[in-house]
Design a protein around this motif. Sequence first.
Motif, PDB file in Angstrom:
ATOM      1  N   LYS A  21       0.993  -1.172  -0.075  1.00 50.73           N
ATOM      2  CA  LYS A  21       0.033   0.160   0.050  1.00 50.73           C
ATOM      3  C   LYS A  21       0.893   1.207   0.058  1.00 50.73           C
ATOM      4  N   ASP A  22       1.956   1.251   0.639  1.00 50.48           N
ATOM      5  CA  ASP A  22       2.935   2.290   0.910  1.00 50.48           C
ATOM      6  C   ASP A  22       3.348   2.772  -0.792  1.00 50.48           C
ATOM      7  N   SER A  23       3.558   1.796  -1.525  1.00 51.58           N
ATOM      8  CA  SER A  23       4.051   2.066  -2.935  1.00 51.58           C
ATOM      9  C   SER A  23       2.985   2.745  -3.693  1.00 51.58           C
ATOM     10  N   LYS A  24       2.012   2.196  -3.720  1.00 49.87           N
ATOM     11  CA  LYS A  24       0.746   2.773  -4.210  1.00 49.87           C
ATOM     12  C   LYS A  24       0.545   4.368  -4.032  1.00 49.87           C
ATOM     13  N   GLU A  25       0.549   4.538  -2.592  1.00 45.27           N
ATOM     14  CA  GLU A  25       0.319   5.983  -2.122  1.00 45.27           C
ATOM     15  C   GLU A  25       1.400   6.757  -2.640  1.00 45.27           C
ATOM     16  N   PHE A  26       2.747   6.282  -2.579  1.00 44.36           N
ATOM     17  CA  PHE A  26       3.800   7.289  -2.958  1.00 44.36           C
ATOM     18  C   PHE A  26       3.553   7.387  -4.509  1.00 44.36           C
ATOM     19  N   LEU A  27       3.130   6.444  -5.475  1.00 45.32           N
ATOM     20  CA  LEU A  27       2.842   6.780  -6.690  1.00 45.32           C
ATOM     21  C   LEU A  27       1.769   7.773  -7.028  1.00 45.32           C
ATOM     22  N   LYS A  28       0.673   7.686  -6.127  1.00 43.67           N
ATOM     23  CA  LYS A  28      -0.304   8.754  -6.055  1.00 43.67           C
ATOM     24  C   LYS A  28      -0.136  10.127  -5.925  1.00 43.67           C
ATOM     25  N   LYS A  29       0.694  10.086  -4.851  1.00 40.94           N
ATOM     26  CA  LYS A  29       1.159  11.598  -4.511  1.00 40.94           C
ATOM     27  C   LYS A  29       2.152  12.056  -5.480  1.00 40.94           C
ATOM     28  N   GLU A 114      11.612  15.028 -13.203  1.00 42.58           N
ATOM     29  CA  GLU A 114      12.634  13.854 -13.356  1.00 42.58           C
ATOM     30  C   GLU A 114      13.239  13.975 -11.822  1.00 42.58           C
ATOM     31  N   ASP A 115      13.959  15.132 -11.859  1.00 46.34           N
ATOM     32  CA  ASP A 115      14.931  15.231 -10.784  1.00 46.34           C
ATOM     33  C   ASP A 115      14.087  15.396  -9.266  1.00 46.34           C
ATOM     34  N   GLU A 116      13.132  15.934  -9.288  1.00 43.63           N
ATOM     35  CA  GLU A 116      12.101  15.837  -8.132  1.00 43.63           C
ATOM     36  C   GLU A 116      11.678  14.523  -7.838  1.00 43.63           C
ATOM     37  N   PHE A 117      11.362  13.581  -8.636  1.00 42.74           N
ATOM     38  CA  PHE A 117      11.033  12.359  -8.590  1.00 42.74           C
ATOM     39  C   PHE A 117      11.768  11.471  -8.069  1.00 42.74           C
ATOM     40  N   TYR A 118      13.276  11.857  -8.485  1.00 40.21           N
ATOM     41  CA  TYR A 118      14.325  10.949  -8.226  1.00 40.21           C
ATOM     42  C   TYR A 118      14.573  11.134  -6.648  1.00 40.21           C
ATOM     43  N   THR A 121      11.864   9.646  -4.556  1.00 42.40           N
ATOM     44  CA  THR A 121      11.966   8.175  -4.609  1.00 42.40           C
ATOM     45  C   THR A 121      13.171   7.570  -3.558  1.00 42.40           C
ATOM     46  N   GLN A 122      14.135   8.432  -3.639  1.00 40.62           N
ATOM     47  CA  GLN A 122      15.336   8.226  -2.899  1.00 40.62           C
ATOM     48  C   GLN A 122      14.757   8.327  -1.119  1.00 40.62           C
ATOM     49  N   ASN A 123      14.187   9.382  -0.904  1.00 41.18           N
ATOM     50  CA  ASN A 123      13.574   9.418   0.382  1.00 41.18           C
ATOM     51  C   ASN A 123      12.577   8.468   0.944  1.00 41.18           C
ATOM     52  N   PHE A 124      11.758   8.018  -0.298  1.00 39.41           N
ATOM     53  CA  PHE A 124      10.617   6.806   0.168  1.00 39.41           C
ATOM     54  C   PHE A 124      11.293   5.701   0.604  1.00 39.41           C
ATOM     55  N   ILE A 125      12.516   5.295  -0.257  1.00 41.54           N
ATOM     56  CA  ILE A 125      13.151   3.940  -0.078  1.00 41.54           C
ATOM     57  C   ILE A 125      13.952   4.128   1.181  1.00 41.54           C
ATOM     58  N   ASP A 126      14.417   5.296   1.751  1.00 40.54           N
ATOM     59  CA  ASP A 126      15.130   5.284   2.931  1.00 40.54           C
ATOM     60  C   ASP A 126      13.970   5.207   4.032  1.00 40.54           C
ATOM     61  N   GLU A 127      12.992   5.915   4.030  1.00 40.64           N
ATOM     62  CA  GLU A 127      11.906   5.600   5.018  1.00 40.64           C
ATOM     63  C   GLU A 127      11.353   4.104   5.054  1.00 40.64           C
ATOM     64  N   LEU A 128      11.183   3.834   3.830  1.00 39.38           N
ATOM     65  CA  LEU A 128      10.775   2.355   3.946  1.00 39.38           C
ATOM     66  C   LEU A 128      11.760   1.471   4.570  1.00 39.38           C
ATOM     67  N   ILE A 129      13.060   1.536   4.300  1.00 40.07           N
ATOM     68  CA  ILE A 129      14.068   0.973   4.992  1.00 40.07           C
ATOM     69  C   ILE A 129      13.984   0.985   6.437  1.00 40.07           C
ATOM     70  N   MET A 130      14.203   2.172   7.055  1.00 36.75           N
ATOM     71  CA  MET A 130      14.139   2.583   8.263  1.00 36.75           C
ATOM     72  C   MET A 130      13.066   1.900   9.134  1.00 36.75           C
ATOM     73  N   LYS A 131      11.654   2.123   8.273  1.00 32.17           N
ATOM     74  CA  LYS A 131      10.488   1.523   8.910  1.00 32.17           C
ATOM     75  C   LYS A 131      10.448   0.221   8.927  1.00 32.17           C
ATOM     76  N   ASN A 132      11.226  -0.600   8.232  1.00 32.63           N
ATOM     77  CA  ASN A 132      11.171  -2.116   8.350  1.00 32.63           C
ATOM     78  C   ASN A 132      12.439  -2.641   9.188  1.00 32.63           C
ATOM     79  N   GLY A 133      12.963  -1.626   9.841  1.00 37.91           N
ATOM     80  CA  GLY A 133      14.057  -2.300  10.690  1.00 37.91           C
ATOM     81  C   GLY A 133      15.428  -2.150  10.301  1.00 37.91           C
ATOM     82  N   PHE A 134      15.732  -1.653   9.061  1.00 38.58           N
ATOM     83  CA  PHE A 134      17.050  -1.681   8.566  1.00 38.58           C
ATOM     84  C   PHE A 134      17.693  -0.228   8.948  1.00 38.58           C
ATOM     85  N   LYS A 135      18.865  -0.412   9.383  1.00 35.41           N
ATOM     86  CA  LYS A 135      19.545   0.954   9.716  1.00 35.41           C
ATOM     87  C   LYS A 135      20.856   1.330   9.243  1.00 35.41           C
TER      88      LYS A 135
END
Length: 135
Positions: A21-29, A114-118, A121-135
């Motif tokens: 669901k996180d990915s879909k919400e990110f793409l909608k935004k 393109e630059d803004e999306f990049y 996306t980097q911020n989304f991946i970082d948040e997803l990694i942190m949320k799932n316990g990787f540091k």
Amino acid sequence: MSLDQLSKDLIKLANSINNGKDSKEFLKKSGNKLKNKTLNIAKSRVNEDTGNYIKSIKRGKVYNFDGNLSVRTYSGAPHAHLIEYGHIKKDRSGREHGFQKGSHVFTSAQKEFEDEFYNDTQNFIDELIMKNGFK
């Protein structure tokens, strides 16, 4: 943490990115941001009296395209391609009166976004990694 546990966690994370669901919400935004950027460019470049072209610019649904989640911004107006790419001006008798250059609204918005999306996306991946316990 063992290597086996790390691989299981990475698989879990990959599944949540592709189907979650996180990915879909990110793409909608992101699609809404692209739509707003497209609208701003269209309002500045297109002299549309009726406003139907501006009203027809929308964000589509998140869909699966070749195994990847995607979202698009589009115009439902029947004359949108003429505004985007240009057209030959003709009167009612069929005589040509020159060429109207295209506004290239969607291609310009894509390049500017393109630059803004990049970065998003980097911020989304970082948040997803942190949320799932990787540091």
